[in-house]
Design a protein around this motif. Structure first.
Motif, short mmCIF file in Angstrom:
data_model
loop_
_atom_site.label_atom_id
_atom_site.label_comp_id
_atom_site.label_asym_id
_atom_site.label_seq_id
_atom_site.Cartn_x
_atom_site.Cartn_y
_atom_site.Cartn_z
N VAL A 71 -18.75 9.02 -16.14
CA VAL A 71 -18.25 7.82 -15.47
C VAL A 71 -19.05 7.65 -14.19
CG1 VAL A 71 -16.24 6.65 -14.53
CG2 VAL A 71 -15.96 8.27 -16.42
N LEU A 72 -19.81 6.57 -14.12
CA LEU A 72 -20.73 6.36 -13.00
C LEU A 72 -20.38 5.07 -12.25
CD1 LEU A 72 -24.07 7.17 -14.86
CD2 LEU A 72 -22.56 8.77 -13.67
N MET A 73 -20.64 5.07 -10.96
CA MET A 73 -20.45 3.87 -10.14
C MET A 73 -21.70 3.69 -9.30
SD MET A 73 -17.29 2.79 -7.64
CE MET A 73 -17.72 3.79 -6.22
N GLN A 74 -22.27 2.50 -9.34
CA GLN A 74 -23.53 2.26 -8.65
C GLN A 74 -23.37 2.38 -7.14
OE1 GLN A 74 -25.68 -1.17 -10.03
NE2 GLN A 74 -27.02 -1.24 -8.26
N GLU A 75 -24.35 3.02 -6.51
CA GLU A 75 -24.35 3.17 -5.06
C GLU A 75 -24.77 1.86 -4.42
OE1 GLU A 75 -26.52 5.91 -1.60
OE2 GLU A 75 -26.71 6.43 -3.71
N GLU A 76 -23.98 1.40 -3.46
CA GLU A 76 -24.28 0.15 -2.76
C GLU A 76 -25.12 0.42 -1.51
OE1 GLU A 76 -23.66 -2.74 -3.90
OE2 GLU A 76 -22.21 -2.31 -5.50
N LEU B 280 -8.59 9.17 -13.84
CA LEU B 280 -9.70 8.47 -14.48
C LEU B 280 -9.78 8.79 -15.97
CD1 LEU B 280 -11.54 6.52 -13.02
CD2 LEU B 280 -13.28 8.29 -12.90
N GLY B 281 -9.55 10.04 -16.31
CA GLY B 281 -9.61 10.46 -17.71
C GLY B 281 -8.54 9.77 -18.54
N SER C 138 -7.95 11.26 -9.51
CA SER C 138 -7.41 9.91 -9.54
C SER C 138 -8.48 8.89 -9.14
CB SER C 138 -6.22 9.79 -8.59
OG SER C 138 -6.67 9.89 -7.24
N LEU C 139 -8.18 7.64 -9.39
CA LEU C 139 -9.10 6.57 -9.01
C LEU C 139 -9.33 6.57 -7.51
CD1 LEU C 139 -10.74 4.08 -9.87
CD2 LEU C 139 -8.65 2.72 -9.64
#
Length: 247
Positions: free
Chosen positions: A192-197, A158-159, A214-215
């Motif tokens: 780095v944020l990802m919205q919770e579904e 990711l970095g 890693s991703l």
């Protein structure tokens, strides 16, 4: 019907009344019409793709062309509605679901033709056992910019992906200029944020991802729809991004 003195091109006895839509043969009666079809192997149906000069265009030509376009549109619509015709697409999606489950990824694929499904460029390196090449959406809220990366390998750190946008010397200079709101912050300090579904519409929480992983590792165990959408947030401006409770 003719208004001139031309004779039937088959019998040559009387004035012609009919002209074949396909070959323009002029005839006077049903018997001559049938005879011309047998002799010339003509089906009597106008060739809708045949070239017609502008001076020769009539209302009938225009009407025929319009009906042909309607037929094409109807065929396309029927094709898109028929699930059997989309079986190839469904097989690919089902295969991606199975491989995602094996990797611990909780991705949900939407039905076609929803826009997020249509826009998703995610693929597998091999349809049976391969790795994912992810469609990734990156949102930089403090610069009001969104970028899309197509086919990011699941093993990409990711970095490293962020460096192509934010690194002071290694990033794309055009992107770096567009993202100058981030220029004073080291890449590794950005969140780095990802919205919770799966939450109610009035509640928003975010998973914080690890730039050193890693991703694929970051996506494991997290619900997301179609492809990952990542929010790149400055550490001193993260108050609008409440974090999910680690499970």
């Amino acid at each position: 019907m003719s208004t001139g003195d031309s004779k039937c091109e088959l019998c040559g006895k009387v004035q012609w009344k009919y002209k074949c839509p396909r070959c323009d043969k002029k005839t006077c009666c049903l018997a001559c019409v049938k005879q011309h079809k047998v002799e010339t192997n003509c089906n009597g149906i106008r060739d809708k793709t045949a070239f017609v000069k502008m001076k020769a265009m009539t209302d009938m030509h225009l009407l025929s062309d319009y009906r042909m376009l309607e037929d094409v549109d109807r065929s396309i619509d029927n094709h898109s509605r028929d699930p059997l015709r989309r079986s190839g697409v469904n097989k690919v999606v089902n295969n991606m679901k199975k491989i995602a489950e094996k990797k611990g990824l909780k991705v949900k694929f939407l039905p076609y033709p929803m826009s997020k499904r249509k826009n998703n460029t995610t693929r597998l390196t091999n349809y049976r056992t391969g790795d994912f090449l992810w469609h990734v959406e990156l949102i930089f809220p403090h610069s009001d910019i969104k970028y899309t990366e197509k086919r990011v390998h699941e093993d990409t750190c990711l970095g490293d992906m962020l460096k192509t946008f934010l690194h002071p010397t290694e990033s794309d200079p055009v992107k770096r200029q567009m993202l100058k709101s981030y220029s004073r912050t080291p890449v590794e300090d950005c969140k780095v944020l990802m919205q919770e579904e799966g939450l109610p519409a009035n509640i928003k929480r975010y998973h914080q991802l690890d730039q050193k992983k890693s991703l694929c590792e970051n996506l494991q165990g997290k619900n997301f729809i179609e492809y990952p959408t990542l929010h790149i947030v400055l550490p001193d401006r993260d108050d609008q991004y409440p974090l999910s409770t680690p499970k």
